[in-house]
Design a protein around this motif. Structure first.
Motif, short mmCIF file in Angstrom:
data_model
loop_
_atom_site.label_atom_id
_atom_site.label_comp_id
_atom_site.label_asym_id
_atom_site.label_seq_id
_atom_site.Cartn_x
_atom_site.Cartn_y
_atom_site.Cartn_z
N ASN A 1 0.83 -1.21 0.00
CA ASN A 1 0.00 0.00 0.00
C ASN A 1 0.87 1.26 0.00
O ASN A 1 0.61 2.21 -0.75
N LEU B 1 1.18 4.12 -3.02
CA LEU B 1 0.89 5.54 -2.79
C LEU B 1 2.07 6.43 -3.21
O LEU B 1 1.87 7.55 -3.68
N CYS B 2 3.28 5.92 -3.03
CA CYS B 2 4.47 6.69 -3.41
C CYS B 2 4.72 6.66 -4.92
O CYS B 2 5.06 7.69 -5.52
N ARG C 1 3.04 15.42 -1.66
CA ARG C 1 2.81 13.99 -1.47
C ARG C 1 3.37 13.41 -0.18
O ARG C 1 2.69 12.62 0.49
N GLU D 1 1.03 14.15 2.65
CA GLU D 1 -0.27 13.52 2.42
C GLU D 1 -0.20 12.01 2.63
O GLU D 1 -1.10 11.42 3.25
N VAL D 2 0.84 11.38 2.13
CA VAL D 2 0.95 9.92 2.25
C VAL D 2 1.19 9.53 3.71
O VAL D 2 0.57 8.58 4.22
N PHE E 1 -2.07 9.98 5.55
CA PHE E 1 -3.06 8.98 5.13
C PHE E 1 -2.79 7.63 5.77
O PHE E 1 -3.71 6.97 6.29
#
Length: 202
Positions: free
Chosen positions: A153, A157-158, A187, A190-191, A194
């Motif tokens: 996951n 995302l990266c 990013r 945010e990642v 998240f």
């Protein structure tokens, strides 16, 4: 000696571009020589075969990826440190070398056992990344989750914004390069946020 090193560096940089665009099977030594601005005979002086040149490029590119993982994890690293370190360092690497995901995907499709062997030789994913996640689950710092799911996951995302740049930029960011760069700069935060929101229990 410096001149020789500069020539070899130019060859390797040129080979990266050609291998990324054409893949190992589609690349031609003459194309690489042209890209490097040298003749084919000089290219063969440094690298006798295309396979030897590809091995050099592959070891450098994948070495960068493994280095990020090794820097992000130690036996003493706790889960949140690991999360912050890995995500921020990995996205920084992809910002500086955005060709890496496509290059690795090419090789995964062509010769997956090479990448598996590289990862296994370092033992950084199963022995270190997975163990950090397993410890966090045992301590009830994060919810129950299999390490393989969490790691894939995080990687997705990266990596996705770089692999799918034309789609992300074209469909969501008005095909604006400045907006895309700003999006990429956002990013890491945010990642991290998240993933923490998804798995932390406190």
């Amino acid at each position: 000696m410096v001149k020789e090193q500069n020539t070899e560096d130019r060859i390797v940089d040129a080979a990266k571009k050609v291998f990324i665009n054409k893949g190992m099977d589609g690349a031609r030594m003459q194309e690489i020589a042209n890209e490097a601005g040298i003749n084919k005979a000089l290219l063969h002086y440094y690298f006798r075969t295309k396979n030897k040149l590809f091995e050099k490029v592959f070891s450098l590119v994948f070495g960068d990826v493994l280095h990020v993982i090794e820097q992000a994890v130690t036996k003493e690293t706790d889960f949140e440190q690991f999360l912050e370190n890995f995500i921020r360092q990995y996205i920084r690497l992809l910002k500086n070398k955005p060709f890496i995901p496509q290059f690795v995907i090419h090789e995964l499709n062509r010769k997956p056992e090479r990448i598996v062997a590289q990862i296994q030789s370092k033992n950084v994913i199963k022995e270190q990344m997975f163990s950090i996640i397993e410890r966090a689950v045992e301590k009830k710092e994060i919810r129950q989750i299999q390490p393989v799911h969490l790691v894939t996951n995080i990687l997705a995302l990266c990596i996705f914004p770089f692999v799918a740049k034309p789609m992300v930029k074209g469909l969501a960011l008005d095909d604006d390069e400045k907006k895309y760069k700003q999006y990429i700069n956002e990013r890491p935060d945010e990642v991290v946020a998240f993933v923490k929101q998804a798995v932390l229990l406190r």
